[in-house]
Design a protein around this motif. Structure first.
Motif, PDB file in Angstrom:
ATOM      1  N   THR A  22      -1.850  -4.575  -7.181  1.00  0.00           N
ATOM      2  CA  THR A  22      -1.553  -4.429  -5.656  1.00  0.00           C
ATOM      3  C   THR A  22      -2.587  -4.171  -4.908  1.00  0.00           C
ATOM      4  O   THR A  22      -2.492  -4.452  -3.633  1.00  0.00           O
ATOM      5  CB  THR A  22      -0.308  -3.404  -5.449  1.00  0.00           C
ATOM      6  OG1 THR A  22      -0.590  -2.001  -6.033  1.00  0.00           O
ATOM      7  CG2 THR A  22       1.037  -3.944  -6.342  1.00  0.00           C
ATOM      8  N   ASP A  23      -3.745  -3.290  -5.401  1.00  0.00           N
ATOM      9  CA  ASP A  23      -4.483  -2.862  -4.637  1.00  0.00           C
ATOM     10  C   ASP A  23      -5.297  -4.350  -4.124  1.00  0.00           C
ATOM     11  O   ASP A  23      -5.950  -4.391  -3.106  1.00  0.00           O
ATOM     12  CB  ASP A  23      -5.839  -1.810  -5.366  1.00  0.00           C
ATOM     13  CG  ASP A  23      -6.814  -1.767  -4.478  1.00  0.00           C
ATOM     14  OD1 ASP A  23      -6.594  -1.789  -3.255  1.00  0.00           O
ATOM     15  OD2 ASP A  23      -7.751  -1.184  -5.120  1.00  0.00           O
ATOM     16  N   THR A  27       0.751  -1.024   0.042  1.00  0.00           N
ATOM     17  CA  THR A  27       0.066   0.022  -0.109  1.00  0.00           C
ATOM     18  C   THR A  27       0.878   1.263   0.103  1.00  0.00           C
ATOM     19  O   THR A  27       0.578   2.202  -0.723  1.00  0.00           O
ATOM     20  CB  THR A  27      -0.952   0.014   1.156  1.00  0.00           C
ATOM     21  OG1 THR A  27      -1.632  -1.351   1.525  1.00  0.00           O
ATOM     22  CG2 THR A  27      -1.908   1.138   1.139  1.00  0.00           C
ATOM     23  N   ALA A  86      -0.528  -0.545  -9.782  1.00  0.00           N
ATOM     24  CA  ALA A  86      -1.154  -0.047  -8.546  1.00  0.00           C
ATOM     25  C   ALA A  86      -2.500  -0.951  -8.450  1.00  0.00           C
ATOM     26  O   ALA A  86      -2.984  -1.041  -7.287  1.00  0.00           O
ATOM     27  CB  ALA A  86      -1.394   1.367  -8.718  1.00  0.00           C
ATOM     28  N   ARG A  96       2.057   2.131  -3.278  1.00  0.00           N
ATOM     29  CA  ARG A  96       1.326   2.700  -4.188  1.00  0.00           C
ATOM     30  C   ARG A  96       1.341   4.178  -3.982  1.00  0.00           C
ATOM     31  O   ARG A  96       1.094   4.738  -5.320  1.00  0.00           O
ATOM     32  CB  ARG A  96      -0.156   1.954  -4.069  1.00  0.00           C
ATOM     33  CG  ARG A  96      -0.542   0.765  -4.618  1.00  0.00           C
ATOM     34  CD  ARG A  96      -1.991   0.539  -4.918  1.00  0.00           C
ATOM     35  NE  ARG A  96      -2.812   0.501  -3.941  1.00  0.00           N
ATOM     36  CZ  ARG A  96      -3.018   0.015  -2.882  1.00  0.00           C
ATOM     37  NH1 ARG A  96      -2.551  -1.139  -2.793  1.00  0.00           N
ATOM     38  NH2 ARG A  96      -4.251   0.431  -1.814  1.00  0.00           N
ATOM     39  N   MET A 105      -4.475   7.708  -5.725  1.00  0.00           N
ATOM     40  CA  MET A 105      -4.179   7.095  -7.307  1.00  0.00           C
ATOM     41  C   MET A 105      -5.224   7.665  -8.230  1.00  0.00           C
ATOM     42  O   MET A 105      -4.870   7.990  -9.287  1.00  0.00           O
ATOM     43  CB  MET A 105      -3.967   5.761  -7.347  1.00  0.00           C
ATOM     44  CG  MET A 105      -3.698   5.035  -8.598  1.00  0.00           C
ATOM     45  SD  MET A 105      -2.006   5.776  -9.246  1.00  0.00           S
ATOM     46  CE  MET A 105      -0.822   4.976  -7.955  1.00  0.00           C
ATOM     47  N   ASP A 153      -5.755   4.251  -2.791  1.00  0.00           N
ATOM     48  CA  ASP A 153      -6.632   4.250  -3.791  1.00  0.00           C
ATOM     49  C   ASP A 153      -7.173   5.332  -4.291  1.00  0.00           C
ATOM     50  O   ASP A 153      -7.341   5.704  -5.526  1.00  0.00           O
ATOM     51  CB  ASP A 153      -7.700   3.214  -3.419  1.00  0.00           C
ATOM     52  CG  ASP A 153      -7.308   1.843  -3.212  1.00  0.00           C
ATOM     53  OD1 ASP A 153      -6.260   1.470  -3.513  1.00  0.00           O
ATOM     54  OD2 ASP A 153      -8.097   1.113  -2.533  1.00  0.00           O
TER      55      ASP A 153
END
Length: 227
Positions: free
Chosen positions: A75-76, A40, A72, A43, A104, A101
């Motif tokens: 990986t989320d 996280t 990203a 990201r 981004m 999140d």
């Protein structure tokens, strides 16, 4: 003799005192930095790189930006899966994950609005991406404030703002739309006009889902408050 006797009594008292219990090892969930949390943080750290590559006019700029955004998005999903599967969830990770999140997505939407795609439809309607972007970002800011307030109240209010399937569909269409719109910035991509249209349509679908999910949450909250 009295001094010796006193020492014997103290030694006897020490022998009677039970030893302290052994310290329990720190559980993984109590650690600040676990693998999901590191993903996280990665990201969040990737956002400046995303912005930098977006304004690169070379051929590799659009591809790098798209690759960072796709990584990203992966990986989320991955950090949530690892947190549940390996019991590595932390309070810090639970706080940072939605923040990463939103940062981004908001950064990507703003970037796309500042440099619209080179397509005829954008020349005629320059606000085409601005409208859904405002709807999505505004919804996220509002929901963050509502969830923070609901968490402070606890009880049924916290349950009312729990993530539902509508929010998951919103996220899926949103990520797909943004990936397409970033990818079509590559001028060498054939059939980019069709891709641009599909990306814009999906972005509007995502914006509609975002606003509708906000309405659903507000209805649930109002029902709890009126009980």
């Amino acid at each position: 003799m009295g001094y010796t006797h006193g020492n014997c009594k103290e030694d006897h008292h020490r022998e009677k005192t039970p030893p302290p219990p052994p310290l329990r090892p720190l559980s993984k969930s109590a650690k600040l930095l676990t693998l999901p949390t590191i993903l996280t943080i990665g990201r969040v750290s990737a956002i400046p790189i995303l912005v930098s590559t977006f304004y690169v006019d070379s051929w590799w700029g659009p591809n790098a930006t798209t690759g960072i955004f796709i990584a990203a998005a992966i990986t989320d999903w991955l950090d949530g899966y690892l947190a549940r599967k390996m019991n590595l969830g932390t309070a810090f990770g639970a706080f940072l994950d939605p923040v990463a999140d939103k940062l981004m997505v908001a950064a990507t939407l703003i970037l796309l609005c500042t440099r619209p795609l080179a397509a005829s439809v954008f020349g005629q309607l320059p606000w085409l991406l601005t409208v859904p972007s405002i709807a999505i970002i505004g919804r996220e800011i509002t929901m963050s404030a509502v969830r923070e307030w609901a968490a402070s109240q606890g009880g049924k209010l916290s349950e009312a703002v729990a993530v539902n399937n509508l929010g998951k569909w919103k996220t899926a269409t949103q990520m797909t739309a943004l990936t397409i719109l970033l990818l079509t910035r590559d001028s060498s991509l054939s059939g980019s006009g069709t891709f641009v249209s599909s990306g814009v349509i999906l972005l509007y679908v995502s914006a509609w889902l975002a606003v509708w999910s906000l309405v659903v949450y507000m209805r649930k909250i109002s029902k709890v408050l009126l009980m």
